[in-house]
Design a protein around this motif. Sequence first.
Motif, PDB file in Angstrom:
ATOM      1  N   PRO A 158      -3.260 -14.831  -3.381  1.00 54.99           N
ATOM      2  CA  PRO A 158      -3.501 -16.027  -4.192  1.00 54.99           C
ATOM      3  C   PRO A 158      -2.176 -16.521  -4.765  1.00 54.99           C
ATOM      4  O   PRO A 158      -1.253 -15.730  -5.010  1.00 54.99           O
ATOM      5  CB  PRO A 158      -4.425 -15.526  -5.303  1.00 54.99           C
ATOM      6  N   VAL A 159      -2.085 -17.804  -4.980  1.00 51.08           N
ATOM      7  CA  VAL A 159      -0.888 -18.398  -5.571  1.00 51.08           C
ATOM      8  C   VAL A 159      -1.261 -18.883  -6.967  1.00 51.08           C
ATOM      9  O   VAL A 159      -2.134 -19.742  -7.128  1.00 51.08           O
ATOM     10  CB  VAL A 159      -0.364 -19.564  -4.715  1.00 51.08           C
ATOM     11  N   ILE A 160      -0.601 -18.327  -7.985  1.00 52.15           N
ATOM     12  CA  ILE A 160      -0.939 -18.608  -9.378  1.00 52.15           C
ATOM     13  C   ILE A 160       0.230 -19.323 -10.065  1.00 52.15           C
ATOM     14  O   ILE A 160       1.387 -18.934  -9.935  1.00 52.15           O
ATOM     15  CB  ILE A 160      -1.252 -17.308 -10.147  1.00 52.15           C
ATOM     16  N   VAL A 196      -3.615 -22.156  -7.713  1.00 54.10           N
ATOM     17  CA  VAL A 196      -3.161 -23.430  -7.142  1.00 54.10           C
ATOM     18  C   VAL A 196      -3.101 -23.394  -5.622  1.00 54.10           C
ATOM     19  O   VAL A 196      -2.869 -24.421  -4.982  1.00 54.10           O
ATOM     20  CB  VAL A 196      -1.783 -23.835  -7.709  1.00 54.10           C
ATOM     21  N   GLY A 197      -3.294 -22.204  -5.047  1.00 55.70           N
ATOM     22  CA  GLY A 197      -3.210 -22.131  -3.591  1.00 55.70           C
ATOM     23  C   GLY A 197      -3.487 -20.739  -3.078  1.00 55.70           C
ATOM     24  O   GLY A 197      -3.794 -19.804  -3.832  1.00 55.70           O
ATOM     25  N   LEU A 198      -3.368 -20.606  -1.772  1.00 55.09           N
ATOM     26  CA  LEU A 198      -3.599 -19.331  -1.096  1.00 55.09           C
ATOM     27  C   LEU A 198      -2.667 -19.249   0.103  1.00 55.09           C
ATOM     28  O   LEU A 198      -2.489 -20.235   0.828  1.00 55.09           O
ATOM     29  CB  LEU A 198      -5.058 -19.228  -0.640  1.00 55.09           C
ATOM     30  N   VAL A 199      -2.058 -18.091   0.288  1.00 53.71           N
ATOM     31  CA  VAL A 199      -1.215 -17.882   1.458  1.00 53.71           C
ATOM     32  C   VAL A 199      -1.805 -16.730   2.260  1.00 53.71           C
ATOM     33  O   VAL A 199      -2.242 -15.723   1.692  1.00 53.71           O
ATOM     34  CB  VAL A 199       0.255 -17.596   1.054  1.00 53.71           C
ATOM     35  N   THR A 200      -1.874 -16.891   3.567  1.00 53.18           N
ATOM     36  CA  THR A 200      -2.482 -15.895   4.441  1.00 53.18           C
ATOM     37  C   THR A 200      -1.504 -15.474   5.529  1.00 53.18           C
ATOM     38  O   THR A 200      -0.421 -16.040   5.669  1.00 53.18           O
ATOM     39  CB  THR A 200      -3.741 -16.467   5.113  1.00 53.18           C
ATOM     40  N   GLU A 201      -1.911 -14.471   6.298  1.00 53.23           N
ATOM     41  CA  GLU A 201      -1.085 -14.049   7.429  1.00 53.23           C
ATOM     42  C   GLU A 201      -0.847 -15.215   8.380  1.00 53.23           C
ATOM     43  O   GLU A 201       0.235 -15.360   8.945  1.00 53.23           O
ATOM     44  CB  GLU A 201      -1.782 -12.905   8.181  1.00 53.23           C
ATOM     45  N   GLY A 202      -1.869 -16.049   8.537  1.00 50.30           N
ATOM     46  CA  GLY A 202      -1.752 -17.186   9.444  1.00 50.30           C
ATOM     47  C   GLY A 202      -0.727 -18.203   8.983  1.00 50.30           C
ATOM     48  O   GLY A 202       0.105 -18.671   9.773  1.00 50.30           O
ATOM     49  N   THR A 203      -0.770 -18.545   7.692  1.00 52.62           N
ATOM     50  CA  THR A 203       0.196 -19.519   7.174  1.00 52.62           C
ATOM     51  C   THR A 203       1.605 -18.942   7.192  1.00 52.62           C
ATOM     52  O   THR A 203       2.579 -19.660   7.412  1.00 52.62           O
ATOM     53  CB  THR A 203      -0.174 -19.950   5.745  1.00 52.62           C
ATOM     54  N   MET A 204       1.700 -17.639   6.964  1.00 53.71           N
ATOM     55  CA  MET A 204       3.017 -16.990   7.008  1.00 53.71           C
ATOM     56  C   MET A 204       3.575 -17.019   8.431  1.00 53.71           C
ATOM     57  O   MET A 204       4.763 -17.266   8.645  1.00 53.71           O
ATOM     58  CB  MET A 204       2.907 -15.549   6.523  1.00 53.71           C
ATOM     59  N   ALA A 205       2.698 -16.760   9.400  1.00 54.10           N
ATOM     60  CA  ALA A 205       3.136 -16.770  10.800  1.00 54.10           C
ATOM     61  C   ALA A 205       3.597 -18.163  11.215  1.00 54.10           C
ATOM     62  O   ALA A 205       4.582 -18.319  11.947  1.00 54.10           O
ATOM     63  CB  ALA A 205       2.006 -16.298  11.702  1.00 54.10           C
ATOM     64  N   ASP A 206       2.884 -19.184  10.739  1.00 49.50           N
ATOM     65  CA  ASP A 206       3.262 -20.559  11.065  1.00 49.50           C
ATOM     66  C   ASP A 206       4.613 -20.929  10.466  1.00 49.50           C
ATOM     67  O   ASP A 206       5.333 -21.771  11.010  1.00 49.50           O
ATOM     68  CB  ASP A 206       2.203 -21.543  10.567  1.00 49.50           C
ATOM     69  N   ARG A 239       5.094 -22.770  -2.053  1.00 51.88           N
ATOM     70  CA  ARG A 239       4.466 -24.056  -2.306  1.00 51.88           C
ATOM     71  C   ARG A 239       4.552 -24.984  -1.097  1.00 51.88           C
ATOM     72  O   ARG A 239       3.749 -25.904  -0.957  1.00 51.88           O
ATOM     73  CB  ARG A 239       5.083 -24.735  -3.530  1.00 51.88           C
ATOM     74  N   ASP A 240       5.516 -24.704  -0.210  1.00 52.23           N
ATOM     75  CA  ASP A 240       5.695 -25.558   0.968  1.00 52.23           C
ATOM     76  C   ASP A 240       4.727 -25.215   2.099  1.00 52.23           C
ATOM     77  O   ASP A 240       4.529 -26.022   3.011  1.00 52.23           O
ATOM     78  CB  ASP A 240       7.132 -25.445   1.484  1.00 52.23           C
ATOM     79  N   ILE A 241       4.127 -24.025   2.039  1.00 55.25           N
ATOM     80  CA  ILE A 241       3.270 -23.594   3.160  1.00 55.25           C
ATOM     81  C   ILE A 241       1.861 -23.198   2.737  1.00 55.25           C
ATOM     82  O   ILE A 241       1.000 -22.996   3.584  1.00 55.25           O
ATOM     83  CB  ILE A 241       3.908 -22.407   3.912  1.00 55.25           C
ATOM     84  N   MET A 242       1.611 -23.086   1.434  1.00 54.47           N
ATOM     85  CA  MET A 242       0.332 -22.549   0.960  1.00 54.47           C
ATOM     86  C   MET A 242      -0.826 -23.501   1.244  1.00 54.47           C
ATOM     87  O   MET A 242      -0.669 -24.714   1.370  1.00 54.47           O
ATOM     88  CB  MET A 242       0.397 -22.263  -0.540  1.00 54.47           C
ATOM     89  N   ILE A 243      -2.009 -22.919   1.331  1.00 56.26           N
ATOM     90  CA  ILE A 243      -3.250 -23.687   1.444  1.00 56.26           C
ATOM     91  C   ILE A 243      -3.599 -24.168   0.042  1.00 56.26           C
ATOM     92  O   ILE A 243      -3.734 -23.370  -0.883  1.00 56.26           O
ATOM     93  CB  ILE A 243      -4.382 -22.803   2.003  1.00 56.26           C
TER      94      ILE A 243
END
Length: 219
Positions: free
Chosen positions: A36-38, A44-54, A78-82
């Motif tokens: 989770p992004v706090i 305020v957002g969520l970062v996953t393995e998928g977004t990290m890989a992208d 903040r540039d890649i989070m969901i």
Amino acid sequence: MAVKDFMTSKVIYVSPDTTVAHASDKMKAQDLRRLPVIENDRLVGLVTEGTMADATPSKATSLSIYEMNYLLNKTKIRDIMIRDVITVSQDASLEDAIYIMMKHKVGVLPVVDNDQLYGIITDRDIFKAFLEVSGYGEEGLRLNILLNDTIGSLEKVVRVISDANLNIHRTVVANHKSGKTLVEIQIQGQADTQALQKALEEQGITVTRIMQTEAKAGF
């Protein structure tokens, strides 16, 4: 069964200004697939393995290892989070959480009430909850029976088990493809399975499976 009873309360998170490199290291170190992004105590957002890989340059890139490291240390979460994160209330039922996960095809739901993050529930938590509810990993006797949807049918089962001086620990009920009700009962202790099955069948109860279960570590 409420979400708050099965969610993970101690949540590891990152801020929007965390670098992708640092977030990646944290996920690997903690064996996590999502973070989770706090910001200012709000989700305020969520970062996953998928977004990290992208966000990670392809191995086919012409960038050198130094250039890739520079890029990963410069890029912020903040540039890649969901940003449009699907959440669930801590007072929602576990079934609600499963429905939301299936509907939105996600494997994680931050648990949020009044913009406050209370925990996180994942598909792994759901699987663990199912094992706990079903009594998997507990020593005893597992009994599967088919019942007609008539008054007093379950009472007959309980009476037979009680007369055998056995204690019912857990019960799971589901619809069966035959149109009858499938009841799975976890019974504490050991018993003569043949005698118990015979006693049930004498009461007109259909036994589809009866077996001794062994304790399994971790449950």
